[in-house]
Design a protein around this motif. Sequence first.
Motif, short mmCIF file in Angstrom:
data_model
loop_
_atom_site.label_atom_id
_atom_site.label_comp_id
_atom_site.label_asym_id
_atom_site.label_seq_id
_atom_site.Cartn_x
_atom_site.Cartn_y
_atom_site.Cartn_z
N PHE A 134 32.65 61.49 -41.60
CA PHE A 134 32.88 60.04 -41.10
C PHE A 134 32.56 59.81 -39.59
CE2 PHE A 134 36.17 58.94 -44.59
CZ PHE A 134 35.48 58.05 -45.39
N GLY A 135 32.79 61.04 -38.97
CA GLY A 135 32.17 61.08 -37.79
C GLY A 135 30.58 61.10 -37.44
N LEU A 136 30.18 61.98 -38.41
CA LEU A 136 28.51 61.89 -38.56
C LEU A 136 27.90 60.72 -38.61
CD1 LEU A 136 25.78 63.63 -38.37
CD2 LEU A 136 26.38 63.93 -40.82
N GLY A 137 28.53 59.81 -39.86
CA GLY A 137 28.23 58.45 -39.90
C GLY A 137 28.14 57.61 -38.70
N ALA A 138 29.31 57.77 -38.14
CA ALA A 138 29.49 56.95 -36.77
C ALA A 138 28.42 57.31 -35.73
CB ALA A 138 30.82 57.43 -36.17
N LEU A 139 28.13 58.76 -35.73
CA LEU A 139 27.24 58.85 -34.78
C LEU A 139 25.82 58.49 -34.84
CD1 LEU A 139 28.12 62.63 -33.82
CD2 LEU A 139 28.20 60.79 -32.32
N LEU A 140 25.57 58.55 -36.28
CA LEU A 140 24.04 58.02 -36.73
C LEU A 140 24.06 56.29 -36.57
CD1 LEU A 140 23.77 59.87 -39.94
CD2 LEU A 140 22.30 60.19 -38.03
N LEU A 141 25.03 55.80 -36.46
CA LEU A 141 25.23 54.22 -36.32
C LEU A 141 25.00 54.13 -34.79
CD1 LEU A 141 27.95 53.16 -38.89
CD2 LEU A 141 25.20 52.71 -38.90
N ALA A 152 30.95 46.82 -37.41
CA ALA A 152 32.41 46.86 -38.45
C ALA A 152 32.07 48.05 -39.12
CB ALA A 152 32.01 45.55 -39.31
N ALA A 153 30.95 48.58 -39.76
CA ALA A 153 30.91 49.90 -40.14
C ALA A 153 31.18 51.04 -39.05
CB ALA A 153 29.39 49.98 -40.68
N LEU A 154 30.70 51.10 -37.86
CA LEU A 154 31.00 51.90 -36.97
C LEU A 154 32.49 52.09 -36.64
CD1 LEU A 154 30.17 53.89 -34.65
CD2 LEU A 154 29.92 51.89 -33.18
N LEU A 155 33.19 51.01 -36.43
CA LEU A 155 34.45 50.94 -36.04
C LEU A 155 35.35 51.44 -37.15
CD1 LEU A 155 35.30 47.42 -34.23
CD2 LEU A 155 34.85 49.82 -33.38
N ILE A 202 35.02 48.06 -46.28
CA ILE A 202 34.51 47.31 -44.98
C ILE A 202 33.44 48.27 -44.47
CG2 ILE A 202 34.85 46.66 -42.70
CD1 ILE A 202 37.66 45.94 -43.49
N ALA A 203 33.61 49.45 -44.21
CA ALA A 203 32.51 50.34 -43.96
C ALA A 203 31.15 50.30 -44.73
CB ALA A 203 32.98 51.78 -43.61
N LEU A 204 31.52 50.47 -46.31
CA LEU A 204 30.49 50.54 -47.15
C LEU A 204 29.68 49.31 -47.03
CD1 LEU A 204 32.05 52.24 -49.99
CD2 LEU A 204 29.77 53.10 -48.90
N LEU A 205 30.45 48.10 -46.92
CA LEU A 205 29.74 46.74 -46.88
C LEU A 205 28.97 46.57 -45.60
CD1 LEU A 205 29.39 44.07 -48.04
CD2 LEU A 205 31.39 42.94 -46.97
N GLY A 206 29.73 46.84 -44.74
CA GLY A 206 28.73 46.63 -43.16
C GLY A 206 27.48 47.49 -43.16
#
Length: 156
Positions: free
Chosen positions: A83-90, A62-65, A10-14
């Motif tokens: 994963f936390g870094l990706g969330a921060l970028l989003l 969706a990707a952030l969550l 879901i993260a990859l898709l979003g």
Amino acid sequence: MDALRILLPIALLGNGLAAGGLMIAVLGGAPLLLSLPTERYIATHQFMVTRFDPFMPACMVAALLCDIALAVVVHPASNAVLFGLGALLLVGAMAVSLLKNVPINRWIATVDPQALPANWAELDPRVRWSAWNRVRTALVLAALAVLVVNTGLLLN
């Protein structure tokens, strides 16, 4: 881990859909809008925004969550940090969207191309909108790159 099997796709898709949509805007939408006469720009912008909203925000949320959830449940810690870094970028991309691009979109939605403000030349937001769109696109692409690298690390 079941959470990984559900949340990672879901993260990859979003994230991928958000990055793709923003790349369309960077590569085609913004240059098109910058090249149009004002009246056509306003109508085209109004048309395009209604196609991308709420699709793009839903993809990013969706990707952030999923990134946040994965940062909490995934081990080792190095993967959780990514994963936390990706969330921060989003979050950064969403902040740019909400604070810079969305106000412009909302204002343009109210502009009548047949009755432009007298100071339109000063107000014309195309260059500003395009610049902020490049910033949020870079952030979403960076988040996707981190997610892809992290996925590769998890596959080993």
